[in-house]
Write an enzyme that holds these catalytic residues in place. Structure first.
Site, short mmCIF file in Angstrom:
data_model
loop_
_atom_site.label_atom_id
_atom_site.label_comp_id
_atom_site.label_asym_id
_atom_site.label_seq_id
_atom_site.Cartn_x
_atom_site.Cartn_y
_atom_site.Cartn_z
N HIS A 111 57.56 -36.31 104.16
CA HIS A 111 58.36 -34.90 104.02
C HIS A 111 57.40 -33.72 105.03
CE1 HIS A 111 59.75 -36.41 100.31
NE2 HIS A 111 61.26 -36.94 100.91
N GLY A 149 64.23 -38.26 109.25
CA GLY A 149 63.23 -39.66 108.91
C GLY A 149 64.16 -40.76 109.28
N MET A 167 64.93 -34.56 99.02
CA MET A 167 64.79 -34.90 97.72
C MET A 167 63.90 -34.01 96.54
SD MET A 167 68.07 -37.41 97.14
CE MET A 167 67.15 -38.70 97.08
N GLN A 211 70.94 -43.41 107.68
CA GLN A 211 71.44 -42.28 107.27
C GLN A 211 71.09 -41.17 108.47
OE1 GLN A 211 69.95 -39.67 103.89
NE2 GLN A 211 68.43 -39.12 104.79
N SER A 243 59.15 -40.93 98.10
CA SER A 243 59.43 -40.20 96.64
C SER A 243 58.52 -41.52 95.82
CB SER A 243 60.04 -39.41 96.03
OG SER A 243 60.07 -37.83 97.54
N ARG A 244 59.41 -42.13 95.27
CA ARG A 244 60.03 -43.14 94.75
C ARG A 244 58.84 -43.88 93.94
NH1 ARG A 244 65.34 -43.30 96.98
NH2 ARG A 244 66.71 -43.46 94.75
N HIS A 290 56.22 -35.38 100.06
CA HIS A 290 54.80 -36.54 100.56
C HIS A 290 54.90 -35.99 102.17
CE1 HIS A 290 57.86 -39.22 102.30
NE2 HIS A 290 58.40 -39.13 100.86
P1 AMP Z 1 63.94 -37.88 101.06
O1 AMP Z 1 63.41 -36.26 100.53
O2 AMP Z 1 63.81 -39.70 100.20
O3 AMP Z 1 66.06 -37.61 100.51
O4 AMP Z 1 63.82 -37.83 102.08
C1 AMP Z 1 63.84 -36.24 103.17
C2 AMP Z 1 63.43 -36.67 104.58
O5 AMP Z 1 62.46 -36.68 104.81
C3 AMP Z 1 64.99 -37.51 105.02
O6 AMP Z 1 64.76 -37.11 106.40
C4 AMP Z 1 63.62 -38.78 105.08
O7 AMP Z 1 64.15 -39.62 106.31
C5 AMP Z 1 62.36 -38.52 105.31
N1 AMP Z 1 61.58 -38.73 104.83
C6 AMP Z 1 61.06 -39.61 103.73
N2 AMP Z 1 60.67 -40.75 103.84
C7 AMP Z 1 59.50 -40.79 105.07
C8 AMP Z 1 58.39 -41.10 105.77
N3 AMP Z 1 57.76 -41.96 104.75
N4 AMP Z 1 58.11 -40.50 107.13
C9 AMP Z 1 59.26 -40.23 107.66
N5 AMP Z 1 59.78 -39.26 106.79
C10 AMP Z 1 60.06 -39.65 105.77
#
Ligand code: AMP
Length: 282
Positions: free
Chosen positions: A37, A147, A30, A153, A186-187, A34
């Site tokens: 990702h 992740g 999304m 999820q 991201s939050r 960071h």
């Molecule tokens: P998001 O953009 O938060 O929807 O995350 C996109 C992907 O990145 C998802 O598969 C998350 O599980 C993974 N992700 C987010 N934060 C982390 C993290 N701290 N370590 C590893 N993977 C992550």
């Protein structure tokens, strides 16, 4: 790195790459990228010829009172990060590309949704599987990278892929953390400074809980202990703390199978989730 915004361009590109015998890895995100990702992109780059990263803040996985509007966005910054970390393609569709009209068929997750974020965010995982089904069909990857931070999820997506015969291999990558232990998210930028200061205590709590489990304390004892630790934090509120079997997400009597200790915590600035997965201890 190429940026595609339309389905036609994206599909034509992957089709050609696959005809040339290249393996396509997909990292759905999304945005507001960071190191979490980035770790997925690196892993995809190691294992595939072409890496496609998508950035789409999916409206259907946010509830009416959630942070869709406040979700951080910065496409120019994301473009640099994706380009510098092995992404060959950035798929960046608008909402009207992904949701051009009201679909006459809905996807609904029926297993594992009465727990954790499924319980607290009704409809969230329906939105997740809906957007992923669309993205999988558009991008047609050989592998998709997720992740472990979003453990529920991952379990649900694994079921989606298996139940609906997507020819995609799911790759699960470890949670990347800040130096102080806070899971990258991201939050995190939406936390107030004082909230950010105490946020590492979420992971400290999880680690403490794991240690207690390994020392032989019961599920109930560990759960009560962790709940108390979190309740004592200076700001914010516990959304949930649960100890369940993984990936089934069923209640457990002991720690003799693979188990997840998971929490969600609501700060004013952001709701954070984190978890630890434990192999069975006897
Ligand atoms: P998001 O953009 O938060 O929807 O995350 C996109 C992907 O990145 C998802 O598969 C998350 O599980 C993974 N992700 C987010 N934060 C982390 C993290 N701290 N370590 C590893 N993977 C992550």
């Amino acid at each position: 790195m190429i940026v595609f915004k339309t389905i036609e361009e994206m599909q034509a590109y992957t089709k050609e790459q696959k005809q040339n015998g290249f393996k396509v890895g997909f990292v759905p995100t999304m945005g507001f990228l960071h190191e979490g990702h980035v770790s997925l992109m690196h892993r995809a780059k190691q294992e595939c010829d072409i890496v496609v990263t998508s950035i789409f803040v999916n409206p259907t996985q946010f509830g009416p009172n959630e942070d869709f509007e406040r979700y951080p966005r910065d496409f120019e910054r994301d473009k640099e990060i994706a380009k510098n970390n092995g992404s060959d393609v950035l798929f960046y569709p608008s909402s009207s590309v992904i949701y051009p009209n009201e679909a006459g068929t809905k996807l609904m997750v029926t297993k594992r949704t009465n727990r954790l974020c499924g319980e607290k965010r009704p409809g969230h995982f329906d939105g997740v599987v809906t957007v992923l089904t669309k993205l999988f069909h558009i991008i047609q990857p050989d592998r998709a990278y997720f992740g472990q931070k979003d453990a529920q999820q991952v379990a649900i997506v694994d079921d989606l892929i298996n139940s609906y015969f997507f020819p995609i291999q799911l790759v699960i990558c470890p949670t990347i953390r800040e130096e102080d232990g806070l899971a990258k998210s991201s939050r995190n930028v939406n936390l107030r400074d004082d909230e950010r200061r105490i946020a590492p205590q979420l992971y400290e709590g999880l680690r403490g809980a794991k240690e207690k489990a390994q020392k032989g304390e019961t599920v109930n004892e560990v759960l009560q202990w962790l709940y108390k630790i979190l309740q004592r934090l200076e700001y914010g509120e516990v959304d949930y703390v649960e100890i369940l079997s993984y990936p089934e997400l069923q209640p457990v009597e002991g720690f003799d199978q693979k188990t997840i200790i998971a929490l969600a915590y609501q700060f004013e600035g952001a709701r954070l989730i984190d978890n630890i997965i434990m192999e069975g201890v006897r």
